[in-house]
Design a protein around this motif. Structure first.
Motif, PDB file in Angstrom:
ATOM      1  N   ASP A  77       0.833  -1.165  -0.028  1.00  0.00           N
ATOM      2  CA  ASP A  77       0.014   0.107  -0.013  1.00  0.00           C
ATOM      3  C   ASP A  77       0.791   1.207   0.078  1.00  0.00           C
ATOM      4  O   ASP A  77       0.406   2.394  -0.067  1.00  0.00           O
ATOM      5  CB  ASP A  77      -0.934  -0.129   1.236  1.00  0.00           C
ATOM      6  N   GLY A  78       2.239   1.191   0.018  1.00  0.00           N
ATOM      7  CA  GLY A  78       3.043   2.295  -0.023  1.00  0.00           C
ATOM      8  C   GLY A  78       3.463   3.048   1.159  1.00  0.00           C
ATOM      9  O   GLY A  78       3.793   3.943   1.190  1.00  0.00           O
ATOM     10  N   VAL A  79       3.329   2.094   2.085  1.00  0.00           N
ATOM     11  CA  VAL A  79       3.700   2.537   3.317  1.00  0.00           C
ATOM     12  C   VAL A  79       4.691   1.571   4.413  1.00  0.00           C
ATOM     13  O   VAL A  79       4.297   0.407   4.329  1.00  0.00           O
ATOM     14  CB  VAL A  79       2.257   2.765   4.437  1.00  0.00           C
ATOM     15  N   LEU A  80       5.574   2.361   4.858  1.00  0.00           N
ATOM     16  CA  LEU A  80       6.652   1.598   6.117  1.00  0.00           C
ATOM     17  C   LEU A  80       6.090   1.953   7.323  1.00  0.00           C
ATOM     18  O   LEU A  80       6.337   3.090   7.682  1.00  0.00           O
ATOM     19  CB  LEU A  80       8.056   1.841   5.425  1.00  0.00           C
ATOM     20  N   PRO A  81       5.432   1.042   8.008  1.00  0.00           N
ATOM     21  CA  PRO A  81       5.054   1.502   9.257  1.00  0.00           C
ATOM     22  C   PRO A  81       5.879   1.876  10.229  1.00  0.00           C
ATOM     23  O   PRO A  81       7.209   1.421  10.102  1.00  0.00           O
ATOM     24  CB  PRO A  81       4.197   0.199   9.860  1.00  0.00           C
ATOM     25  N   ALA A  82       5.331   2.757  10.998  1.00  0.00           N
ATOM     26  CA  ALA A  82       6.381   3.075  12.084  1.00  0.00           C
ATOM     27  C   ALA A  82       6.843   1.880  13.185  1.00  0.00           C
ATOM     28  O   ALA A  82       5.934   0.987  13.209  1.00  0.00           O
ATOM     29  CB  ALA A  82       5.971   4.151  13.076  1.00  0.00           C
TER      30      ALA A  82
END
Length: 361
Positions: free
Chosen positions: A185-190
């Motif tokens: 989805d284009g996100v690297l989680p914190a």
């Protein structure tokens, strides 16, 4: 290009197309997002997860090396510049650390020392590697991503390590699936860690091009968690017929024009830097946050929108008939089509602003 690579590497056209599509996604994912045909859905990223299944000896690695050759050549020049920047950063850090030591010796009062040491160390240069090529496991990928540039790729011709890298512990395995879903989805989680440095949420574009043999991938394909969490449906998977036993050597000249044009266009796309914006200040501590991607959005032409809506509705109807039991894949089919259309649009014209009807079709 796919036909040319198929003939050069003596692999099936399906395998060559998937490999070329993966290379094209690597080189265009940073150019923009694509508008969704539904106004309630945000624009979608263009990174793809591509998997090719084939027996040992199907020349998956040779094919992947061929289709990504222009990327690795472009990357080599960037890494040379990065190494120079890294040497400068190491010198700056030595100076910074020596200043800290001098201040500590000079100021015995703890409050005065804290004020003097409030200066932040110099930021390291951003990693310039495009293709991640070290340890192939999902855990290694998770450690690598926070410290590299925003748009990268994982290419592995023998991806048994990646497909076998899912932990046996259910909680760890589920976390791995969740991490992979977020990357799609284009996100690297914190990440919040007690013993190691925490990292903030980061916009990212990761395309994966994985080749794997049938046996090692069975754990992933047959794991109900992979299906239920939607991880499997995020992969574009091809298991083409084998060409082993038909790849006879001849002295015929193989066509190269399509390959030459493909390499030229890949390089042209990579030379365009992704559009970025200021990351702002954190809510806690008012620290400067890393820059974020600020990618333009490919709009859908009226003809393209009509094609995608018709495709989506057709799949939705079939989920009650011949696609019953495959709702995970069916629900992602339209988005896969959108992303592929976006990749093909930018490959055709890196400065494009909309998806045309002929590409959507």
């Amino acid at each position: 290009p796919a036909i040319c690579y198929s003939e050069r590497c003596q692999v099936s056209p399906e395998m060559a197309f998937f490999a070329a599509l993966g290379a094209a996604a690597i080189s265009t994912q940073h150019l923009g997002n694509v508008e969704h045909f539904s106004q309630s859905v945000k624009p979608r990223p263009l990174n793809l997860f591509v998997m090719v299944i084939g027996e040992s000896g199907e020349r998956k690695t040779s094919l992947f090396n061929e289709v990504t050759e222009a990327i690795t050549e472009y990357e080599a020049g960037r890494i040379t510049d990065y190494n120079s920047q890294l040497r400068e950063h190491e010198l700056e850090m030595q100076i910074f650390q020596q200043r800290e030591k001098d201040l500590i010796k000079k100021h015995k009062n703890m409050e005065a020392r804290a004020d003097l040491l409030a200066e932040t160390p110099p930021d390291p240069p951003e990693g310039k590697r495009i293709i991640f090529g070290a340890d192939s496991s999902p855990s290694a990928l998770q450690k690598f991503l926070p410290y590299n540039q925003h748009c990268i790729a994982k290419v592995e011709g023998e991806g048994a390590i990646y497909s076998k890298g899912y932990a046996k512990d259910p909680s760890v395995r589920d976390a791995t699936h969740g991490h992979e879903n977020a990357l799609w989805d284009g996100v690297l989680p914190a990440s919040e860690r007690v013993m190691r440095e925490s990292t903030p949420r980061k916009d990212i574009r990761l395309t994966m091009l994985i080749g794997v043999q049938p046996d090692p991938i069975q754990d992933m394909l047959n794991d109900p968690t992979t299906k239920n969490m939607g991880t499997l449906s995020r992969w574009l998977i091809s298991w083409p017929p084998s060409t082993i036993g038909t790849r006879f050597h001849t002295e015929d000249q193989k066509p190269t024009y399509g390959i030459d044009q493909f390499r030229k266009r890949i390089t042209e796309c990579l030379r365009i830097e992704p559009r970025m914006k200021d990351g702002g200040l954190s809510l806690v501590g008012r620290q400067q946050m890393p820059h974020k991607l600020d990618l333009p959005v490919l709009s859908l032409s009226p003809e393209a929108r009509e094609v995608f809506i018709e495709f989506y509705n057709n799949i939705e109807r079939r989920l009650l008939t011949d696609l019953s039991g495959h709702s995970d894949v069916g629900s992602k089919a339209a988005e896969h089509a959108l992303r592929i259309a976006g990749v093909m649009t930018f490959y055709e014209n890196p400065r494009a602003t909309s998806v045309s009807g002929h590409i959507a079709a």
